[in-house]
Motif scaffolding. Structure first.
Motif, PDB file in Angstrom:
ATOM      1  N   HIS A   1       1.115  18.987 -17.860  1.00 11.02           N
ATOM      2  CA  HIS A   1       2.138  18.183 -17.587  1.00 11.02           C
ATOM      3  C   HIS A   1       2.680  18.297 -16.325  1.00 11.02           C
ATOM      4  CE1 HIS A   1       6.092  16.693 -18.199  1.00 11.02           C
ATOM      5  NE2 HIS A   1       5.870  16.234 -19.370  1.00 11.02           N
ATOM      6  N   GLU A   2       2.410  19.539 -15.709  1.00 12.54           N
ATOM      7  CA  GLU A   2       2.835  19.751 -14.278  1.00 12.54           C
ATOM      8  C   GLU A   2       1.990  18.897 -13.405  1.00 12.54           C
ATOM      9  OE1 GLU A   2       4.086  23.718 -13.605  1.00 12.54           O
ATOM     10  OE2 GLU A   2       5.699  23.702 -15.020  1.00 12.54           O
ATOM     11  N   ALA A   3       0.679  19.141 -13.627  1.00 10.52           N
ATOM     12  CA  ALA A   3      -0.276  18.482 -13.014  1.00 10.52           C
ATOM     13  C   ALA A   3      -0.238  16.968 -12.792  1.00 10.52           C
ATOM     14  CB  ALA A   3      -1.683  18.987 -13.443  1.00 10.52           C
ATOM     15  N   ILE A   4       0.017  16.425 -13.949  1.00 13.85           N
ATOM     16  CA  ILE A   4       0.479  15.018 -13.855  1.00 13.85           C
ATOM     17  C   ILE A   4       1.462  14.801 -13.069  1.00 13.85           C
ATOM     18  CG2 ILE A   4       1.134  12.894 -15.366  1.00 13.85           C
ATOM     19  CD1 ILE A   4      -0.721  14.004 -17.441  1.00 13.85           C
ATOM     20  N   GLY A   5       2.488  15.571 -13.234  1.00 11.86           N
ATOM     21  CA  GLY A   5       3.784  15.350 -12.382  1.00 11.86           C
ATOM     22  C   GLY A   5       3.477  15.294 -10.842  1.00 11.86           C
ATOM     23  N   ALA A   6       2.787  16.508 -10.369  1.00  9.74           N
ATOM     24  CA  ALA A   6       2.091  16.652  -9.079  1.00  9.74           C
ATOM     25  C   ALA A   6       1.521  15.077  -8.565  1.00  9.74           C
ATOM     26  CB  ALA A   6       1.354  17.820  -8.961  1.00  9.74           C
ATOM     27  N   TRP A   7       0.537  14.682  -9.463  1.00  4.73           N
ATOM     28  CA  TRP A   7      -0.093  13.207  -9.068  1.00  4.73           C
ATOM     29  C   TRP A   7       0.900  12.285  -9.083  1.00  4.73           C
ATOM     30  CZ3 TRP A   7      -1.229   9.428 -12.524  1.00  4.73           C
ATOM     31  CH2 TRP A   7      -2.012   8.309 -12.078  1.00  4.73           C
ATOM     32  N   LEU A   8       1.978  11.990  -9.759  1.00  2.00           N
ATOM     33  CA  LEU A   8       2.899  11.041  -9.906  1.00  2.00           C
ATOM     34  C   LEU A   8       3.763  11.244  -8.486  1.00  2.00           C
ATOM     35  CD1 LEU A   8       4.051  10.602 -13.509  1.00  2.00           C
ATOM     36  CD2 LEU A   8       2.202   9.427 -12.287  1.00  2.00           C
ATOM     37  N   ALA A   9       4.160  12.345  -8.240  1.00  2.00           N
ATOM     38  CA  ALA A   9       4.930  12.645  -6.884  1.00  2.00           C
ATOM     39  C   ALA A   9       4.005  12.334  -5.731  1.00  2.00           C
ATOM     40  CB  ALA A   9       5.411  14.253  -6.810  1.00  2.00           C
ATOM     41  N   ALA A  10       2.943  12.421  -5.664  1.00  6.21           N
ATOM     42  CA  ALA A  10       2.087  12.286  -4.385  1.00  6.21           C
ATOM     43  C   ALA A  10       1.825  10.649  -4.249  1.00  6.21           C
ATOM     44  CB  ALA A  10       0.612  12.804  -4.715  1.00  6.21           C
ATOM     45  N   GLN A  11       2.161   9.806  -5.311  1.00  7.11           N
ATOM     46  CA  GLN A  11       2.166   8.406  -4.955  1.00  7.11           C
ATOM     47  C   GLN A  11       3.427   8.049  -4.637  1.00  7.11           C
ATOM     48  OE1 GLN A  11      -0.863   7.472  -5.864  1.00  7.11           O
ATOM     49  NE2 GLN A  11      -1.049   9.422  -6.736  1.00  7.11           N
ATOM     50  N   ARG A  12       4.460   8.626  -4.648  1.00 11.48           N
ATOM     51  CA  ARG A  12       5.776   8.175  -4.135  1.00 11.48           C
ATOM     52  C   ARG A  12       5.675   7.845  -2.371  1.00 11.48           C
ATOM     53  NH1 ARG A  12      10.073   8.906  -7.624  1.00 11.48           N
ATOM     54  NH2 ARG A  12       9.551  10.170  -9.212  1.00 11.48           N
ATOM     55  N   PRO A  13       6.285   6.767  -2.120  1.00 14.45           N
ATOM     56  CA  PRO A  13       6.148   6.221  -0.633  1.00 14.45           C
ATOM     57  C   PRO A  13       6.728   7.214   0.260  1.00 14.45           C
ATOM     58  CG  PRO A  13       7.407   4.812  -1.994  1.00 14.45           C
ATOM     59  CD  PRO A  13       6.889   5.670  -3.027  1.00 14.45           C
ATOM     60  N   GLY A  14       8.068   7.673  -0.127  1.00 17.10           N
ATOM     61  CA  GLY A  14       8.697   8.430   0.467  1.00 17.10           C
ATOM     62  C   GLY A  14       9.670   9.803   0.098  1.00 17.10           C
ATOM     63  N   GLU A  15       9.953  10.560   0.638  1.00 16.47           N
ATOM     64  CA  GLU A  15      10.786  11.876  -0.265  1.00 16.47           C
ATOM     65  C   GLU A  15      11.996  11.203  -0.359  1.00 16.47           C
ATOM     66  OE1 GLU A  15      11.017  15.490  -1.583  1.00 16.47           O
ATOM     67  OE2 GLU A  15       9.041  14.595  -0.511  1.00 16.47           O
ATOM     68  N   GLY A  16      12.501  11.712  -1.450  1.00 17.82           N
ATOM     69  CA  GLY A  16      13.773  11.335  -1.978  1.00 17.82           C
ATOM     70  C   GLY A  16      14.139  10.024  -2.574  1.00 17.82           C
TER      71      GLY A  16
END
Length: 665
Positions: free
Chosen positions: A308-323
């Motif tokens: 679950h956390e691994a998928i979360g890390a992948w999704l977070a890496a797709q975000r264009p900008g912090e915050g």
């Protein structure tokens, strides 16, 4: 009308064996029926008793419904008594106590003595005179009181007492408690139950699920059930909540727009069940901490300890900008595919995500092509709703191809970060990418758009009507994506000066948009659309000048129909459904245009229509340069934009005649 329907229903039941008509379940007697009839027998106020025990049947002001219901209850009681071989009890229940006149009120002994001037006589002498004046027979044959404090009950009182005893006996014998799987026909008024059943709510549990899944206005999707009828159903369900074991969520009492994110999040608790990714709880034995294809933890570049956390890390890496907390449409698409796979892996395959093999990946493709109905539901159910489902139905080859590409990307990321050692989806062959036939672009002609625009102009002058007009015209005029048009706000509009073709200085509007990949672009907006938005703002108490500081934060697609201090934005699904419904109505009344084409159209057609119309140019007007259309659409490839450069068949043939001149003459 009701009597005719009842007669028809009886006739159908008699022919059920011949025509295989399923017999509807009989209505059941509940405690409210008995409580109401006891109240009537004791002479309590009929309306108050109705509202207290039987409001579900209808309003007490509807005397026909009240009388018909009372007659049905008495008949049902009597029929139950006859089934128990108690014909006397059956007749007693049908007996109306009002047929018997109540005994006249008699004076007390003190009142009698005072009236007769017997105050100075002994009590024994007063009683003797009282009994002589009011004999035990009740004066001329009527039942009456024997003496002060020792009256014999009247015949009416005895009938009432016997009826109450009979009702208590019958209640203990036949009363039933509702169960979740019971048909609505068994407990609700026949006409109300029929409307629920036609709306796909045949059982009590289905009704509760619909109420919890939609919220306060759940009844809006049930034809013939308005707010008052819905309130009566809710009252009855609340009264039977413990018996049924079905809870109506507290969110149902508040309009959807007024619910906080926390309140919505609490509607469906976290669980190992068919719930969205953010609420899905991995079982300890399948959380992936000991996944079969896990890479050594010491070499992992992400801090995830489970799948679950691994998928979360992948999704977070797709975000264009912090915050940036709002997901783009691309990020939501990524989450959707990872979510589906995670749910399937745990709930169906009984494997951790990091234990999936190539064989599992192939089996998942088969699942997506033919998912069980319990996994499917309409797309408009939001993630907070108990009615949310991960799929709408079987995926088309195009959608399946896209899903596999995204899952390849997920596992490629996990491999690159040292979380797993291999990518099971890399070995799965992608379905062929079907190409649309030439000339089948999903665009509207100029005539079709003009027809739609005329209908919009005549659309109702209500907030919802003006919002629909605003939404459709902005999408057509700008070419924005659905996710883009529903996120833009007043402060994204900028008024600029520029030189027109004749050299004169004029003003116009540019709209700043963040598109796919976080790419920022500015799109021209017609002045009349901005002025129309200003009129709507002023209509609801805001500054008419769109760019005013006080208007910051207000969505261009704002909903002004709710009593809120600041309007909320129209959701992408809400805009889609409204425009789709309007286009269907336009097709139904179409004259002189291709109605079949309109019937197939949706919000997604307006974007390529913008590109096609801009690149073609209207008659007498110059087409827009392809670079301008490319910027408006926000497409990564200029080649993609050029696909919108279409012309009608006749126009293409005419244009080529010069090239073919030697062959044509």
């Amino acid at each position: 009308m009701v009597e005719v329907l009842v007669d028809l229903a009886v006739g159908l039941q008699r022919r059920a064996d011949v025509h295989h008509v399923k017999k509807p379940p009989p209505r059941k007697l509940h405690r409210g029926h008995f409580a109401f009839m006891r109240a009537l027998a004791q002479g309590l106020d009929e309306r108050a008793s109705w509202d207290r025990y039987l409001r579900l049947e209808g309003e007490h002001t509807d005397l026909r419904t009240v009388r018909r219901t009372i007659a049905w209850i008495r008949d049902a009681f009597a029929a139950a008594a006859r089934r128990e071989q108690k014909p006397g009890t059956a007749r007693l229940i049908l007996l109306d106590p009002d047929r018997f006149t109540a005994a006249p009120a008699l004076p007390s002994l003190a009142e009698f003595a005072a009236a007769q001037g017997l105050e100075d006589f002994s009590e024994a002498e007063q009683i003797e005179a009282y009994e002589a004046a009011y004999p035990a027979g009740g004066g001329g044959g009527q039942d009456g009181n024997k003496s002060a404090g020792s009256a014999r009950p009247s015949r009416r009182a005895r009938v009432i007492d016997h009826q109450l005893q009979a009702l208590r006996w019958l209640e203990g014998l036949v009363v039933q408690d509702p169960r979740p799987s019971d048909s609505v026909m068994a407990w609700l008024h026949p006409s109300l139950a029929a409307r629920l059943a036609r709306a796909g709510l045949p059982t009590l549990v289905a009704v509760v699920e619909r109420i919890n899944g939609i919220g306060a206005r759940w009844w809006a999707q049930v034809p013939g059930v308005g707010e008052r009828k819905a309130a009566r159903i809710l009252d009855w369900l609340h009264a039977n909540e413990q018996i049924l074991g079905l809870r109506i969520g507290v969110h149902v009492a508040t309009p959807r727009a007024q619910l906080t994110a926390t309140a919505l999040a609490s509607v469906v608790p976290a669980a190992t069940a068919l719930v969205p990714y953010e609420k899905f709880v991995l079982p300890a034995e399948l959380d992936g901490s000991e996944g079969r294809y896990r890479a050594p933890q010491a070499k992992c570049l992400v801090l995830a300890v489970n799948d679950h956390e691994a998928i979360g890390a992948w999704l977070a890496a797709q975000r264009p900008g912090e915050g940036n907390r709002e997901l783009s449409s691309t990020q939501r698409s990524y989450r959707k595919e990872a979510e589906r796979l995670l749910l399937w892996s745990i709930l169906k395959r009984k494997k951790a995500l990091s234990s999936l093999s190539v064989e599992d990946a192939s089996a998942y493709c088969g699942f997506l092509a033919d998912p069980p109905s319990t996994w499917c539901g309409p797309r408009h159910h939001q993630r907070w709703s108990p009615m949310w489902r991960p799929l709408e139905g079987p995926l088309t080859p195009t959608a399946l191809r896209q899903a596999l590409i995204i899952l390849r990307s997920l596992f490629a990321f996990l491999v690159s970060q040292g979380y797993v050692v291999a990518n099971p989806f890399a070995a799965v062959t992608l379905p062929q990418n079907p190409q649309r036939p030439l000339g089948s672009g999903r665009t509207l002609s100029f005539a079709q758009w003009d027809y739609i625009d005329a209908l919009l102009q005549d659309h109702g002058d209500t907030e919802a009507g003006r919002r629909l007009r605003r939404g459709m015209r902005w999408v057509y005029a700008t070419g924005l994506r659905l996710a883009e048009i529903t996120t833009i706000k007043c402060e994204d509009l900028e008024q600029v000066e520029y030189k027109a073709a004749n050299g004169a200085t004029t003003t116009g509007w540019l709209l700043s948009v963040t598109g796919k990949g976080g790419r920022r672009r500015q799109v021209p907006v017609p002045v009349e659309l901005v002025e129309e938005l200003g009129d709507e703002l002023a209509r609801h108490g805001f500054e008419r000048q769109v760019g005013a500081v006080s208007n910051q934060g207000i969505h261009v697609m704002a909903r002004f129909d709710m009593e809120l201090e600041r309007p909320v934005g129209w959701s992408a699904s809400g805009l889609y459904q409204a425009l789709k419904a309007f286009l269907a109505q336009a097709a139904a009344s179409a004259e002189g245009v291709d109605a079949q084409q309109l019937r197939k159209a949706s919000t997604h057609w307006l974007r390529p229509t913008h590109g096609s119309h801009a690149l073609q140019g209207r008659e007498g007007q110059s087409p827009a340069p392809i670079q301008v259309a490319h910027n408006n659409l926000g497409q990564a490839s200029l080649g993609t934009t050029s696909m919108h450069l279409t012309t009608e068949k006749a126009t293409r043939l005419t244009a080529m005649r010069g090239f073919w001149k030697s062959d044509q003459d």
